[in-house]
Design a protein around this motif. Structure first.
Motif, PDB file in Angstrom:
ATOM      1  N   MET A  20     -23.371  14.427  22.373  1.00  0.00           N
ATOM      2  CA  MET A  20     -21.969  14.612  22.755  1.00  0.00           C
ATOM      3  C   MET A  20     -21.745  14.216  24.211  1.00  0.00           C
ATOM      4  O   MET A  20     -20.769  13.537  24.538  1.00  0.00           O
ATOM      5  N   ARG A  21     -22.648  14.649  25.078  1.00  0.00           N
ATOM      6  CA  ARG A  21     -22.489  14.331  26.495  1.00  0.00           C
ATOM      7  C   ARG A  21     -22.601  12.829  26.738  1.00  0.00           C
ATOM      8  O   ARG A  21     -21.872  12.266  27.559  1.00  0.00           O
ATOM      9  N   TYR A  41     -19.373  11.224  25.390  1.00  0.00           N
ATOM     10  CA  TYR A  41     -18.259  11.561  26.286  1.00  0.00           C
ATOM     11  C   TYR A  41     -18.330  10.729  27.565  1.00  0.00           C
ATOM     12  O   TYR A  41     -17.307  10.229  28.053  1.00  0.00           O
ATOM     13  N   LEU A  91     -13.544  11.921  17.205  1.00  0.00           N
ATOM     14  CA  LEU A  91     -14.731  12.575  17.740  1.00  0.00           C
ATOM     15  C   LEU A  91     -14.547  12.926  19.212  1.00  0.00           C
ATOM     16  O   LEU A  91     -14.952  13.999  19.661  1.00  0.00           O
ATOM     17  N   TYR A  92     -13.917  12.033  19.964  1.00  0.00           N
ATOM     18  CA  TYR A  92     -13.700  12.290  21.397  1.00  0.00           C
ATOM     19  C   TYR A  92     -12.896  13.561  21.616  1.00  0.00           C
ATOM     20  O   TYR A  92     -13.223  14.380  22.481  1.00  0.00           O
ATOM     21  N   VAL A 131     -15.218  16.483  20.831  1.00  0.00           N
ATOM     22  CA  VAL A 131     -16.287  16.611  21.817  1.00  0.00           C
ATOM     23  C   VAL A 131     -15.750  17.182  23.124  1.00  0.00           C
ATOM     24  O   VAL A 131     -16.397  18.025  23.762  1.00  0.00           O
TER      25      VAL A 131
END
Length: 295
Positions: A6-7, A10, A64-65, A68
């Motif tokens: 995720m990081r 992102y 997803l963004y 997240v």
């Protein structure tokens, strides 16, 4: 999907390309590319449109963004709250603000807060009002500063005192006969710079007065607006508190009258949500600086 994925995802979206994201994450670019390909394979969808120098998200990537951003906001907030227990006032305060309010409130606020609590650091997001509330809802920020009303069912808030709008102009092209005020009709032939949030009501008031204003620029950047005035593009409609940013003796400020227009600033945070100790103290300082000391 793990937190590290995720990081990484992102960071790529925020930086706009994999190279910059790799530098931010301190990993090799090929390794980051492989990590994203593995993520796409595990999810069974394509997240990025290939072949563009700047990252473009697919519909799946955009969805997803949003998720997240929400998840990382909650994770980081939880970690911060736990580590703050027993350690005094420290950690990081996350604030989102619209341009005009941030430029006028945050320098004084943060200077005073930093003097009182030097261990606290700050993360500041600047965006338009709707985006600020979205970041607040997703727990990316703890405090949102906007000029729109917020729903009392979902947010606690402080409404700062109303302030009049003023017209900032070059002294060499002074508008209006009075020294401290300018009537709306006196702006009939002026080139004007108007923030988007006040354009509609301003144009409506002008038409009621019998003319269409000559709006040469619509801009929500207070610094940009003042620079445009300084460069002779036109006169700018701004909140009265913006005159604290005037450093050029050639620029003057007159309150708009007949009719007067006013605005206000709202400081909001999520209701029924535990705030960090530093955030709670910052809200108290808001009240101390901008509510209690004003009539």
């Amino acid at each position: 999907m793990e937190i590290k994925d995720m990081r990484a995802f992102y960071a790529i979206v925020e930086e706009g390309n994999i190279s910059h994201a790799a530098q931010r994450l301190d990993i090799a670019q090929p390794a980051l590319s492989r990590q994203m390909k593995r993520l796409e394979m595990s999810l069974g969808v394509q997240l990025f449109e290939r072949g563009s120098r700047r990252i473009r998200l697919t519909d799946a990537g955009s969805a997803l963004y949003a998720r997240v951003e929400h998840i990382l906001g909650m994770v980081d907030g939880t970690v911060r709250e736990i580590t703050e227990i027993g350690s005094g006032v420290a950690g990081s305060v996350r604030i989102g603000t619209i341009t005009t309010s941030g430029a006028m409130l945050l320098p004084e606020l943060i200077t005073e807060f930093h003097h009182r609590y030097p261990r606290v650091t700050y993360q500041i997001w600047e965006a338009e009002g709707a985006r600020i509330m979205e970041l607040l809802d997703n727990h990316v920020i703890e405090i949102g500063i906007t000029r729109t009303q917020v729903d009392a069912k979902g947010y606690d808030s402080i409404v700062l005192p109303n302030e009049p709008l003023v017209v900032i102009m070059d002294r060499a092209h002074e508008i209006g006969r009075a020294a401290d005020t300018v009537r709306l009709t006196e702006l009939m032939d002026a080139s004007l710079i108007i923030p988007l949030r006040w354009k509609s009501i301003f144009v409506t008031n002008c038409r009621k007065a019998g003319f269409d204003p000559n709006v040469v620029c619509v801009s929500d950047s207070i610094v940009q607006d003042l620079l445009l005035v300084k460069m002779g593009v036109g006169a700018a409609l701004l909140p009265v508190s913006s005159k604290t940013l005037l450093t050029d003796g050639n620029l003057i400020c007159k309150r708009l009258v007949e009719p007067e227009m006013r605005t206000h600033t709202v400081v909001a945070w999520l209701k029924n949500h535990t705030l960090s100790s530093s955030c709670e103290r910052l809200i108290r300082l808001f009240r101390e600086l901008y509510i209690q000391r004003k009539p």
